[in-house]
Design an enzyme around this catalytic site. Structure first.
Site, short mmCIF file in Angstrom:
data_model
loop_
_atom_site.label_atom_id
_atom_site.label_comp_id
_atom_site.label_asym_id
_atom_site.label_seq_id
_atom_site.Cartn_x
_atom_site.Cartn_y
_atom_site.Cartn_z
N GLU A 1 0.71 -1.36 0.09
CA GLU A 1 0.09 0.05 -0.03
C GLU A 1 0.98 1.27 0.01
O GLU A 1 1.87 1.44 0.83
CB GLU A 1 -0.93 -0.16 1.12
CG GLU A 1 -1.58 1.14 1.49
CD GLU A 1 -2.52 1.82 0.26
OE1 GLU A 1 -3.26 1.24 -0.19
OE2 GLU A 1 -2.19 3.13 -0.06
N HIS B 1 -25.39 -1.79 -1.04
CA HIS B 1 -26.49 -1.70 -2.15
C HIS B 1 -27.02 -3.21 -2.35
O HIS B 1 -26.20 -4.18 -2.29
CB HIS B 1 -26.24 -1.14 -3.32
CG HIS B 1 -25.64 0.17 -3.35
ND1 HIS B 1 -26.16 1.22 -2.67
CD2 HIS B 1 -24.49 0.76 -3.32
CE1 HIS B 1 -25.50 2.51 -3.09
NE2 HIS B 1 -24.41 2.27 -3.32
N LYS C 1 -26.58 6.43 -8.66
CA LYS C 1 -27.81 5.90 -7.91
C LYS C 1 -28.59 7.17 -7.59
O LYS C 1 -29.45 7.00 -6.78
CB LYS C 1 -27.42 5.10 -6.79
CG LYS C 1 -26.94 3.67 -7.22
CD LYS C 1 -26.51 2.86 -6.19
CE LYS C 1 -25.45 1.84 -6.79
NZ LYS C 1 -24.21 2.26 -7.24
N ARG D 1 -14.44 7.99 -7.31
CA ARG D 1 -14.74 6.79 -7.96
C ARG D 1 -13.65 6.40 -9.13
O ARG D 1 -13.59 7.47 -10.08
CB ARG D 1 -16.00 6.31 -8.20
CG ARG D 1 -17.26 6.81 -7.17
CD ARG D 1 -18.46 6.85 -7.89
NE ARG D 1 -19.48 7.51 -7.09
CZ ARG D 1 -19.90 8.53 -6.60
NH1 ARG D 1 -19.52 9.67 -7.23
NH2 ARG D 1 -21.05 9.08 -5.99
C1 LIG Z 1 -18.48 9.74 -2.98
C2 LIG Z 1 -18.58 8.11 -3.03
C3 LIG Z 1 -19.68 7.33 -2.31
C4 LIG Z 1 -19.47 6.14 -2.69
N1 LIG Z 1 -20.42 5.40 -2.03
C5 LIG Z 1 -20.62 3.91 -1.87
C6 LIG Z 1 -21.67 3.01 -1.32
O1 LIG Z 1 -22.42 3.83 -0.72
N2 LIG Z 1 -21.67 1.87 -1.65
C7 LIG Z 1 -20.53 1.33 -2.41
O2 LIG Z 1 -20.88 0.05 -2.45
N3 LIG Z 1 -19.76 1.90 -3.00
C8 LIG Z 1 -19.64 3.32 -2.86
N4 LIG Z 1 -18.35 3.98 -3.37
C9 LIG Z 1 -17.55 3.16 -4.00
C10 LIG Z 1 -16.51 2.60 -3.04
O3 LIG Z 1 -16.26 3.64 -2.17
C11 LIG Z 1 -15.37 2.16 -3.87
O4 LIG Z 1 -15.78 1.10 -4.82
C12 LIG Z 1 -14.17 1.37 -2.93
O5 LIG Z 1 -13.83 2.08 -1.95
C13 LIG Z 1 -13.16 0.89 -3.82
O6 LIG Z 1 -12.21 0.23 -2.95
P1 LIG Z 1 -10.80 -0.06 -3.40
O7 LIG Z 1 -10.20 -0.92 -2.43
O8 LIG Z 1 -10.87 -0.82 -4.98
O9 LIG Z 1 -9.89 1.48 -3.87
P2 LIG Z 1 -9.34 2.34 -2.61
O10 LIG Z 1 -9.87 2.56 -1.30
O11 LIG Z 1 -8.93 3.81 -3.53
O12 LIG Z 1 -8.01 1.61 -2.53
C14 LIG Z 1 -6.84 1.51 -3.53
C15 LIG Z 1 -5.65 1.45 -2.72
O13 LIG Z 1 -4.66 1.49 -3.63
C16 LIG Z 1 -3.49 2.21 -3.38
N5 LIG Z 1 -2.58 2.54 -4.30
C17 LIG Z 1 -2.87 3.30 -5.50
N6 LIG Z 1 -1.60 3.17 -6.27
C18 LIG Z 1 -0.61 2.37 -5.53
C19 LIG Z 1 0.70 2.30 -5.80
N7 LIG Z 1 1.37 2.48 -6.99
N8 LIG Z 1 1.27 1.32 -5.02
C20 LIG Z 1 0.68 0.83 -3.82
N9 LIG Z 1 -0.55 1.13 -3.61
C21 LIG Z 1 -1.25 2.12 -4.57
C22 LIG Z 1 -4.14 3.48 -2.64
O14 LIG Z 1 -3.17 4.40 -2.10
C23 LIG Z 1 -5.49 3.03 -2.17
O15 LIG Z 1 -5.16 2.98 -0.69
C24 LIG Z 1 -18.54 5.31 -3.13
C25 LIG Z 1 -17.53 6.17 -3.76
C26 LIG Z 1 -17.51 7.44 -3.59
C27 LIG Z 1 -16.42 8.47 -4.38
#
Ligand SMILES: Cc1cc2nc3c(=O)[nH]c(=O)nc-3n(C[C@H](O)[C@H](O)[C@H](O)COP(=O)(O)OP(=O)(O)OC[C@H]3O[C@@H](n4cnc5c(N)ncnc54)[C@H](O)[C@@H]3O)c2cc1C
Length: 476
Positions: free
Chosen positions: A33, A51, A249, A309
């Site tokens: 990370e 959802h 949504k 997102r």
């Molecule tokens: C405003 C908003 C409201 C939302 N509401 C909902 C909801 O109510 N319900 C729902 O189901 N979803 C919701 N979502 C979507 C949801 O937040 C995301 O789908 C989810 O958090 C994605 O998780 P992730 O682990 O893929 O990404 P992230 O949480 O972004 O994690 C990815 C990680 O990768 C790391 N990373 C990036 N590049 C590198 C690198 N080069 N080396 C090492 N690490 C790296 C980053 O630092 C980060 O910590 C919402 C999103 C937003 C923005």
């Protein structure tokens, strides 16, 4: 060079859930990370809604993992000890066109395997949520919808994974990947490692990670969303949705597991990484909330924030599959909404893809699926609180008055694995600073405790990531 069977790049809710899923097998796993803590990307700035799964198009990847993820939350919350509530939800219809949309959503939901869907009229709407708008003529009621604290999910999954042997390499930004015959050499900002396979769960960084490995090329857009948090309600709102648009949504009013009300979220394409809040978005949130729940007192807002997102340009879906270009490279990319709702099912899906890729996954004899959650002092009865204080005076020193968080909880948040290394990390783990005053009273205390427990000076203590020191020196 440290060698792993599987490197998961990205420690958001998705990477942490994948880590937890793989922790049961006899393989060496690392979560790599970039940030100095987990759940710092999209996973810390979203609506927390699980959802139901009626919204994604039936032939999509989202459809495969959303309904299943929603179902799995009951089991995962029991095993990992995070709060999850399933109050159900309603999509409100205000006219004939909306009414047709409800029919379409119900049909989609049935195809996606969502249980407990029904279209109800005004009487039932107000039995289910008396504060829903009286203008609503019908609603799609989904009994399966729930909500979680998204960072609690990620942290719980990470703690359980770590307890089962997964390494969390925080502060390791991946800068280069060299694909070799038998695996990958991964360069990071804090040294290099080798992994037989890579899972690309890097959220907003996933296009770059894919490019580094020579895998699929795609562009990401940052679909930004603003969110409002309101003070606690006596009865948290049942999630109320408008009818959706093709990319969103819409503005939703929902309760949370902590009793607050949240108005979530706008959707606008903005510069990658933009987490600013916008007056126009705030107005959209207030207007949207007003339409669904006219009696909601929007003067009770305690916080506005924004997240983004990671959307693959031209693909309104998740990309979860083995790379067709690079063997041993698994794409978990474009995890926009509903990534929170889908995370446990994405983790299961990734396990299947790794098996297809030839990974040998034998269950470990000593696998421990259960996590003991930290004590939440505020939820204990007075006798149990008293007993703790008699044993250790730190239970009696309340640091955060809004959320009743004693010093012992802050200390525990720092010393769990992976533990908090910043003020925000403490906040995500035990809610110190999450309440009405938004850390106005407790931040300086948390800085002192972090400095003491991490054996550094207050000037070294970070608000969040590297370079975010809060204190520049003593004033008296
Ligand atoms: C405003 C908003 C409201 C939302 N509401 C909902 C909801 O109510 N319900 C729902 O189901 N979803 C919701 N979502 C979507 C949801 O937040 C995301 O789908 C989810 O958090 C994605 O998780 P992730 O682990 O893929 O990404 P992230 O949480 O972004 O994690 C990815 C990680 O990768 C790391 N990373 C990036 N590049 C590198 C690198 N080069 N080396 C090492 N690490 C790296 C980053 O630092 C980060 O910590 C919402 C999103 C937003 C923005």
């Amino acid at each position: 060079m440290q060698r792993y069977d599987i490197a998961i790049i990205g420690g958001g809710i998705v990477g942490c859930c994948i880590a937890r899923q793989l922790a049961r097998y006899d393989v060496n796993v690392a979560v790599v990370e970039a940030a100095n803590d987990i759940a710092c990307g999209s996973s810390k700035a979203n609506g927390g809604l699980v959802h139901g799964g009626y919204d994604p198009k039936p032939d999509s990847m989202k459809a495969q993992v959303n309904a299943r993820g929603c179902e799995l939350y009951s089991q995962w919350s029991q095993e990992l000890g995070f709060a999850f509530e399933r109050p159900g939800s309603m999509v409100l219809a205000f006219n004939d066109e909306d009414r047709h949309t409800l029919d379409r959503l119900r049909t989609q939901g049935v195809k996606n395997g969502v249980r407990g869907l029904a279209i109800v009229g005004p009487k039932r709407i107000h039995e289910l949520e008396p504060r829903a708008s009286e203008m609503a003529v019908a609603a799609l009621w989904c009994t399966q919808t729930g909500y979680v604290d998204p960072f609690d999910v990620a942290i719980s999954a990470a703690e359980n994974a770590a307890a089962n042997g997964v390494d969390f390499l925080r502060g390791h930004k991946v800068t280069q990947i060299a694909a070799k015959n038998d695996g990958f050499e991964i360069e990071t900002s804090a040294g290099s490692l080798w992994a037989r396979r890579i899972v690309n769960a890097a959220g907003n960084g996933c296009a770059e990670i894919s490019r580094m490995a020579g895998a699929e090329k795609f562009n990401l857009v940052w679909r930004q969303g603003n969110i409002l948090v309101l003070d606690r309600e006596v009865h948290p709102y049942m999630p109320l949705y408008p009818t959706p648009t093709p990319v969103s949504k819409g503005v939703i009013v929902t309760g949370t597991v902590h009793g607050n009300t949240v108005v979530t979220a706008t959707a606008a394409i903005r510069e990658p990484g933009d987490t600013d809040t916008y007056a126009a978005d705030m107005q959209k949130l207030l207007d949207g909330a007003q339409k669904l729940a006219p009696s909601l007192d929007t003067r009770r807002v305690i916080r506005a924030f924004a997240g983004g997102r990671a959307v693959i340009d031209g693909l309104n879906d998740f990309l979860i599959r083995r790379s067709t270009l690079v063997p041993g490279f698994i794409q978990v990319a474009g995890i926009q909404s509903p990534g929170v709702a889908s995370a446990p099912a994405i983790a299961q899906k990734v396990e299947g893809l790794l098996r297809e890729d030839g990974a040998v996954l034998h269950e470990r004899a000593d696998y421990q699926p259960l996590r003991r959650p930290p004590v939440d002092f505020d939820q204990l009865d007075i006798d149990a609180q008293d007993e703790l204080i008699q044993k250790d005076h730190f239970w009696g020193k309340i640091v955060c008055r809004c959320e009743t968080v004693p010093e012992a909880e802050v200390i525990a948040a720092i010393h769990r694995t992976p533990g908090a290394v910043s003020v925000e990390g403490v906040k995500r783990r035990c809610r110190a600073g999450m309440g009405r005053c938004q850390s106005g009273f407790c931040q300086s205390r948390v800085v002192e405790i972090l400095a003491r427990e991490l054996n550094c000076t207050p000037e070294d203590v970070l608000l969040e990531d590297a370079g975010s020191q809060i204190v520049s020196g003593p004033v008296k």
